[in-house]
Design an enzyme around this catalytic site. Structure first.
Site, short mmCIF file in Angstrom:
data_model
loop_
_atom_site.label_atom_id
_atom_site.label_comp_id
_atom_site.label_asym_id
_atom_site.label_seq_id
_atom_site.Cartn_x
_atom_site.Cartn_y
_atom_site.Cartn_z
N ILE A 32 1.01 -1.39 0.28
CA ILE A 32 -0.07 0.02 0.04
C ILE A 32 0.91 1.25 0.00
CG2 ILE A 32 -0.19 0.31 2.52
CD1 ILE A 32 -3.24 0.57 1.95
N ASN A 88 11.79 -8.50 7.25
CA ASN A 88 11.97 -7.82 8.39
C ASN A 88 11.08 -8.81 9.44
OD1 ASN A 88 12.91 -5.60 7.33
ND2 ASN A 88 10.80 -4.76 6.66
N GLY A 94 12.36 -4.33 12.21
CA GLY A 94 11.55 -3.40 11.60
C GLY A 94 10.11 -3.96 11.15
N HIS A 101 6.02 -12.38 5.79
CA HIS A 101 6.01 -11.81 4.48
C HIS A 101 7.31 -11.46 3.74
CE1 HIS A 101 5.36 -8.43 7.00
NE2 HIS A 101 6.23 -7.49 6.19
N LEU A 102 7.56 -11.75 2.35
CA LEU A 102 8.73 -11.27 1.69
C LEU A 102 8.31 -10.07 0.83
CD1 LEU A 102 11.34 -12.66 1.15
CD2 LEU A 102 10.16 -13.97 -0.71
N HIS A 103 8.96 -9.04 0.97
CA HIS A 103 9.04 -7.77 0.33
C HIS A 103 9.84 -8.26 -1.03
CE1 HIS A 103 7.78 -4.77 3.52
NE2 HIS A 103 8.23 -5.68 4.04
P1 5GP Z 1 6.75 -4.80 7.52
O1 5GP Z 1 7.13 -3.68 8.01
O2 5GP Z 1 5.92 -5.66 8.36
O3 5GP Z 1 8.15 -5.49 6.96
O4 5GP Z 1 6.02 -4.66 6.20
C1 5GP Z 1 4.39 -4.53 6.17
C2 5GP Z 1 4.45 -3.76 4.87
O5 5GP Z 1 2.91 -3.92 4.66
C3 5GP Z 1 4.59 -2.42 4.89
O6 5GP Z 1 5.57 -2.02 3.81
C4 5GP Z 1 3.24 -1.66 4.59
O7 5GP Z 1 3.13 -0.58 3.57
C5 5GP Z 1 2.57 -2.94 4.26
N1 5GP Z 1 1.01 -2.61 4.56
C6 5GP Z 1 0.55 -2.65 5.83
N2 5GP Z 1 -1.08 -2.57 5.84
C7 5GP Z 1 -1.17 -2.94 4.40
C8 5GP Z 1 -2.55 -3.19 3.88
O8 5GP Z 1 -3.71 -3.20 4.39
N3 5GP Z 1 -2.43 -3.26 2.39
C9 5GP Z 1 -1.45 -3.48 1.75
N4 5GP Z 1 -1.23 -3.70 0.41
N5 5GP Z 1 -0.06 -3.22 2.46
C10 5GP Z 1 0.06 -2.88 3.81
#
Ligand code: 5GP
Ligand code: ZN
Length: 115
Positions: A32, A88, A94, A101-103
């Site tokens: 998002i 992360n 972070g 999840h994998l970015h």
């Molecule tokens: P983290 O910080 O846990 O590694 O990554 C979480 C990711 O999820 C962030 O990059 C954030 O922008 C994304 N994210 C959080 N909430 C949502 C959502 O409701 N929809 C989508 N598509 N991405 C989300």
């Protein structure tokens, strides 16, 4: 499924996302708040909190996350140029969404060093 988990809600269809891939093991949707032209999250359908809570039975699932990442990178046209995969883990890592999840991030030159 964990009631309060936003990614579980996306998997169940209760919350909306731009889904680019799904199968019986994983879903992939656009972040998002993208940090690059391609920013896709590849997420197990099963609620696993993080790498820290993985069990040995999850090994095929983790392999599949990477195979899907490779396939999506091809589809996004970023395989040749390269890309970054990030997982992360926990507060110091972070992680903000406690569902593993994998970015998949690409489409521009990544900065280094990380952190
Ligand atoms: P983290 O910080 O846990 O590694 O990554 C979480 C990711 O999820 C962030 O990059 C954030 O922008 C994304 N994210 C959080 N909430 C949502 C959502 O409701 N929809 C989508 N598509 N991405 C989300
Ligand atoms: Zn979840």
């Amino acid at each position: 499924m964990t009631d309060s988990c936003i990614f579980c809600k996306i998997i169940s269809g209760e919350a909306k996302a731009t889904v680019v891939y799904r199968d019986e093991q994983v879903i992939a949707f656009r972040d998002i708040h993208p940090v690059a032209p391609t920013h896709i999250l590849i997420v197990p359908n099963k609620h696993v909190e993080s790498v820290s809570t993985l069990e040995s039975e999850d090994e095929p699932l983790i392999g599949h996350l990477f195979t899907v990442a490779s396939q999506l990178a091809n589809e996004e046209g970023i395989s040749k140029g390269g890309y970054r995969l990030i997982t992360n883990t926990g507060v110091d890592g972070g992680q903000t969404v406690p569902h593993l999840h994998l970015h998949l991030i690409g489409g521009r030159r990544m900065r280094y060093p990380m952190g």
